[in-house]
Design a protein around this motif. Sequence first.
Motif, PDB file in Angstrom:
ATOM      1  N   VAL A 233     -12.741 -21.221   9.320  1.00  0.00           N
ATOM      2  CA  VAL A 233     -14.015 -20.893   9.974  1.00  0.00           C
ATOM      3  C   VAL A 233     -13.826 -19.698  10.911  1.00  0.00           C
ATOM      4  N   LEU A 234     -12.706 -19.684  11.648  1.00  0.00           N
ATOM      5  CA  LEU A 234     -12.433 -18.548  12.522  1.00  0.00           C
ATOM      6  C   LEU A 234     -12.320 -17.261  11.706  1.00  0.00           C
ATOM      7  N   CYS A 235     -11.633 -17.319  10.560  1.00  0.00           N
ATOM      8  CA  CYS A 235     -11.529 -16.147   9.688  1.00  0.00           C
ATOM      9  C   CYS A 235     -12.905 -15.681   9.236  1.00  0.00           C
ATOM     10  N   LEU A 236     -13.768 -16.630   8.886  1.00  0.00           N
ATOM     11  CA  LEU A 236     -15.122 -16.280   8.457  1.00  0.00           C
ATOM     12  C   LEU A 236     -15.887 -15.586   9.577  1.00  0.00           C
ATOM     13  N   ALA A 237     -15.848 -16.160  10.769  1.00  0.00           N
ATOM     14  CA  ALA A 237     -16.570 -15.562  11.895  1.00  0.00           C
ATOM     15  C   ALA A 237     -16.014 -14.178  12.234  1.00  0.00           C
ATOM     16  N   TYR A 238     -14.687 -14.059  12.244  1.00  0.00           N
ATOM     17  CA  TYR A 238     -14.066 -12.784  12.585  1.00  0.00           C
ATOM     18  C   TYR A 238     -14.344 -11.731  11.516  1.00  0.00           C
ATOM     19  N   ALA A 293     -16.220 -20.929  27.596  1.00  0.00           N
ATOM     20  CA  ALA A 293     -15.176 -21.443  26.711  1.00  0.00           C
ATOM     21  C   ALA A 293     -14.955 -20.424  25.590  1.00  0.00           C
ATOM     22  N   PRO A 294     -13.766 -20.399  24.967  1.00  0.00           N
ATOM     23  CA  PRO A 294     -13.507 -19.414  23.906  1.00  0.00           C
ATOM     24  C   PRO A 294     -14.563 -19.429  22.805  1.00  0.00           C
ATOM     25  N   ARG A 295     -14.991 -20.618  22.377  1.00  0.00           N
ATOM     26  CA  ARG A 295     -16.012 -20.687  21.333  1.00  0.00           C
ATOM     27  C   ARG A 295     -17.304 -20.028  21.806  1.00  0.00           C
ATOM     28  N   THR A 296     -17.685 -20.246  23.045  1.00  0.00           N
ATOM     29  CA  THR A 296     -18.909 -19.663  23.576  1.00  0.00           C
ATOM     30  C   THR A 296     -18.798 -18.149  23.667  1.00  0.00           C
ATOM     31  N   ALA A 297     -17.639 -17.648  24.098  1.00  0.00           N
ATOM     32  CA  ALA A 297     -17.434 -16.200  24.182  1.00  0.00           C
ATOM     33  C   ALA A 297     -17.502 -15.575  22.794  1.00  0.00           C
ATOM     34  N   LEU A 398     -24.837 -12.547  12.941  1.00  0.00           N
ATOM     35  CA  LEU A 398     -25.575 -13.746  13.331  1.00  0.00           C
ATOM     36  C   LEU A 398     -25.074 -14.957  12.559  1.00  0.00           C
ATOM     37  N   ALA A 399     -24.793 -14.770  11.272  1.00  0.00           N
ATOM     38  CA  ALA A 399     -24.189 -15.852  10.489  1.00  0.00           C
ATOM     39  C   ALA A 399     -22.800 -16.191  11.021  1.00  0.00           C
ATOM     40  N   GLY A 400     -22.057 -15.165  11.469  1.00  0.00           N
ATOM     41  CA  GLY A 400     -20.747 -15.412  12.060  1.00  0.00           C
ATOM     42  C   GLY A 400     -20.850 -16.216  13.342  1.00  0.00           C
ATOM     43  N   ALA A 401     -21.874 -15.935  14.153  1.00  0.00           N
ATOM     44  CA  ALA A 401     -22.073 -16.695  15.385  1.00  0.00           C
ATOM     45  C   ALA A 401     -22.351 -18.165  15.074  1.00  0.00           C
ATOM     46  N   ALA A 402     -23.155 -18.416  14.036  1.00  0.00           N
ATOM     47  CA  ALA A 402     -23.434 -19.796  13.638  1.00  0.00           C
ATOM     48  C   ALA A 402     -22.163 -20.491  13.174  1.00  0.00           C
ATOM     49  N   ALA A 403     -21.325 -19.767  12.425  1.00  0.00           N
ATOM     50  CA  ALA A 403     -20.061 -20.359  11.969  1.00  0.00           C
ATOM     51  C   ALA A 403     -19.136 -20.633  13.147  1.00  0.00           C
ATOM     52  N   ALA A 404     -19.080 -19.683  14.107  1.00  0.00           N
ATOM     53  CA  ALA A 404     -18.192 -19.850  15.254  1.00  0.00           C
ATOM     54  C   ALA A 404     -18.555 -21.080  16.070  1.00  0.00           C
TER      55      ALA A 404
END
Length: 421
Positions: A233-238, A293-297, A398-404
Amino acid sequence: MTTGTGLRPATSSLREVTGLPPYLRLLAGTQFAFNTGFYAVLPYLATHLGDGLGMAGWLVGLVLGLRTFSQQGLFVVGGALTDRYGPRPVVLAGCVLRIAGFAWLAFAATTVTVVAAVLLIGFAAALFSPAVESETAREAVHREQADGTARARTLAVFSAAGQAGAFLGPLLGSLLLAAGGDWGFRAACAAGVAVFVAVFAGHAVLMPRRAAVHRERPRGGVRHLARNPRFLVLCLAYSTWLIAYNQLYLALPAEVARATGSQAALGWLFALSSLLVVTAQIPLTRHAAVRLAPRTALTTGLALVAAGFALVPATPAGPGGLLPGAVLVTLLTCGQMLLVPAARGLVPDLVDDRHLGLATGALSSVSGLAVLGGSAASGLLLQAPAPVLWGALAAVPLAGAAAAWLLPSGRAAGEAGRTAG
């Protein structure tokens, strides 16, 4: 009073750098030197290939694409070697290859020799960058455990040092290119060689000698990552971030040309981005590390990037027609300053420490592959109406933010990641 307030961010940033432990200062200085030497040459490579060597435009594009692939696509190789042998020999080997590559490129005159030199330069970065980045992430975690300094603050210094090098490098290259012709480009390459010789010497003396992070050979690293849903998921968001960032070289030039009739003003927008990172990265991350938090950032950063794209067609042209582009660059850079340290800081929480180098490299390699497809798709949209183009580009981060948002919110990610795979 005004002067003191204006100097406060710079003074605070300097304090962050000097407050790093010696080894982390070495790593931050390494990133600064890497980018200084690299960007003294890279911005002028396309012109040298086209005007200096007479290559066709498609061939210039192919050479530049091969450089990107040999670097970004092979980060996973450098990460795996770091896990196996430790960071020191991998960094030193990367420096040697980069020295050889720049020296070769300075005198390469045929397509074959240029391609070989460029591949060598790219692979050099694929060796030392994952080694330095994973070592920095590991040391940032150790510092956090030792004195409570949020790892994002440490990683922000690393990012700011790299951006300072990316800002200084082109200035150095432009001064050397004033010699004109082949000799100007060769002078820029010589500067790159000198920088990496200094980096090699410094690390040969100062970098700790340890065989590897773990004495036993790491096994099952790829399987570990492939079975780790949080890391994927992190790879997807990044990946969505890198696809968006690549628009600085694709959609932004098209917007500047549309607004002003040429791309002459593009350099000012790149300078704006670099200056924002150099001056604001450390203060912004220092405050974000306390409040987010890291996820929020990560999520907030991607949302800011999406907003930058969405606002382009809605922003009045303004002075010189550059206001939409300036809004995009500003929001994208602010998003970058939030999300990049957060994403890098999450990696040690999501994977087994034995595979940290591999994971650091894989994060870049997977994202690099995504950029190939994403750039091709966005290139097809460049002729679409502005709302369609910029709306589609905004949808990606925006899709990356949802995944993150699916990631663990904070430090509790550690045990979850280490038990995955």
